[in-house]
Scaffold this motif. Structure first.
Motif, mmCIF file in Angstrom:
data_model
loop_
_atom_site.group_PDB
_atom_site.id
_atom_site.type_symbol
_atom_site.label_atom_id
_atom_site.label_comp_id
_atom_site.label_asym_id
_atom_site.label_seq_id
_atom_site.Cartn_x
_atom_site.Cartn_y
_atom_site.Cartn_z
ATOM 1 N N LEU A 99 24.621 -36.412 3.249
ATOM 2 C CA LEU A 99 25.780 -35.952 2.485
ATOM 3 C C LEU A 99 25.637 -36.167 0.983
ATOM 4 O O LEU A 99 26.224 -35.425 0.193
ATOM 5 C CB LEU A 99 27.041 -36.650 2.991
ATOM 6 N N THR A 100 24.852 -37.159 0.574
ATOM 7 C CA THR A 100 24.772 -37.457 -0.856
ATOM 8 C C THR A 100 23.531 -36.891 -1.530
ATOM 9 O O THR A 100 23.598 -36.433 -2.661
ATOM 10 C CB THR A 100 24.798 -38.981 -1.089
ATOM 11 N N LYS A 101 22.407 -36.916 -0.878
ATOM 12 C CA LYS A 101 21.144 -36.477 -1.483
ATOM 13 C C LYS A 101 20.773 -35.096 -0.977
ATOM 14 O O LYS A 101 19.838 -34.916 -0.219
ATOM 15 C CB LYS A 101 20.011 -37.453 -1.149
ATOM 16 N N ASN A 102 21.491 -34.088 -1.401
ATOM 17 C CA ASN A 102 21.231 -32.755 -0.884
ATOM 18 C C ASN A 102 20.794 -31.797 -1.991
ATOM 19 O O ASN A 102 21.252 -30.671 -2.069
ATOM 20 C CB ASN A 102 22.453 -32.220 -0.151
ATOM 21 N N ASN A 103 19.891 -32.240 -2.859
ATOM 22 C CA ASN A 103 19.373 -31.364 -3.897
ATOM 23 C C ASN A 103 18.323 -30.410 -3.364
ATOM 24 O O ASN A 103 18.308 -29.240 -3.708
ATOM 25 C CB ASN A 103 18.766 -32.183 -5.044
ATOM 26 N N HIS A 104 17.431 -30.917 -2.534
ATOM 27 C CA HIS A 104 16.337 -30.124 -2.005
ATOM 28 C C HIS A 104 16.567 -29.825 -0.536
ATOM 29 O O HIS A 104 17.057 -30.667 0.209
ATOM 30 C CB HIS A 104 14.998 -30.855 -2.154
ATOM 31 N N LEU A 105 16.185 -28.634 -0.125
ATOM 32 C CA LEU A 105 16.323 -28.252 1.275
ATOM 33 C C LEU A 105 15.399 -29.077 2.160
ATOM 34 O O LEU A 105 15.758 -29.433 3.273
ATOM 35 C CB LEU A 105 16.033 -26.757 1.444
ATOM 36 N N LEU A 106 14.222 -29.412 1.669
ATOM 37 C CA LEU A 106 13.282 -30.206 2.450
ATOM 38 C C LEU A 106 13.845 -31.593 2.757
ATOM 39 O O LEU A 106 13.692 -32.106 3.870
ATOM 40 C CB LEU A 106 11.945 -30.323 1.723
ATOM 41 N N GLY A 108 14.469 -24.455 10.497
ATOM 42 C CA GLY A 108 14.485 -25.017 9.152
ATOM 43 C C GLY A 108 13.221 -24.705 8.380
ATOM 44 O O GLY A 108 13.264 -24.385 7.190
ATOM 45 N N LEU A 109 12.086 -24.789 9.051
ATOM 46 C CA LEU A 109 10.825 -24.480 8.385
ATOM 47 C C LEU A 109 10.744 -23.012 7.994
ATOM 48 O O LEU A 109 10.292 -22.676 6.895
ATOM 49 C CB LEU A 109 9.653 -24.853 9.289
ATOM 50 N N SER A 110 11.225 -22.136 8.867
ATOM 51 C CA SER A 110 11.194 -20.716 8.518
ATOM 52 C C SER A 110 12.152 -20.413 7.367
ATOM 53 O O SER A 110 11.826 -19.617 6.477
ATOM 54 C CB SER A 110 11.528 -19.856 9.732
ATOM 55 N N LEU A 111 13.308 -21.061 7.347
ATOM 56 C CA LEU A 111 14.230 -20.885 6.218
ATOM 57 C C LEU A 111 13.636 -21.444 4.928
ATOM 58 O O LEU A 111 13.803 -20.849 3.853
ATOM 59 C CB LEU A 111 15.561 -21.562 6.510
ATOM 60 N N LEU A 112 12.947 -22.569 5.020
ATOM 61 C CA LEU A 112 12.330 -23.163 3.839
ATOM 62 C C LEU A 112 11.244 -22.264 3.265
ATOM 63 O O LEU A 112 11.177 -22.048 2.050
ATOM 64 C CB LEU A 112 11.758 -24.537 4.190
ATOM 65 N N VAL A 113 10.413 -21.709 4.136
ATOM 66 C CA VAL A 113 9.350 -20.818 3.671
ATOM 67 C C VAL A 113 9.944 -19.553 3.064
ATOM 68 O O VAL A 113 9.521 -19.098 1.988
ATOM 69 C CB VAL A 113 8.384 -20.478 4.834
ATOM 70 N N ASN A 114 10.947 -18.994 3.714
ATOM 71 C CA ASN A 114 11.597 -17.787 3.201
ATOM 72 C C ASN A 114 12.258 -18.046 1.852
ATOM 73 O O ASN A 114 12.144 -17.246 0.921
ATOM 74 C CB ASN A 114 12.613 -17.276 4.215
#
Length: 96
Positions: free
Chosen positions: A19-26, A72-78
């Protein structure tokens, strides 16, 4: 402190990090994977403590965790191909 209370504490800490550290999708995907692993460990721990050898719940959680990881990996790559980074703030409804 027994194992179940330790796993619950780890689950709460992982949720707070999500909830707090959501800057990066990874980073968000890694904390979701940690939450899935903690839930699987909790389910297997509870089933062993109650003398239930029903591991179906653990297998179900692992299956859903694998599906979540692949999505999640496919969304990250896209997202990385489209925007050039994995910053969540780069996402907007106008770009879809």
């Amino acid at each position: 402190m027994n194992l179940t209370s330790l796993l619950i504490l780890m689950f709460i800490m992982s949720t707070i990090i999500l909830l707090t550290k959501n800057n990066h999708l990874l980073m968000a995907l890694l904390t979701l994977e940690a939450i899935t692993l903690i839930l699987m460990m909790t389910a297997s721990s509870v089933s062993m403590q109650t003398n239930m050898m029903n591991m179906l719940l653990s297998i179900l959680i692992l299956t859903l965790g694998a599906c979540e990881a692949s999505m999640g990996l496919s969304l990250l790559v896209n997202m990385t191909r489209k925007t050039g980074s994995d910053m969540i703030k780069n996402l907007s409804m106008n770009s879809c």
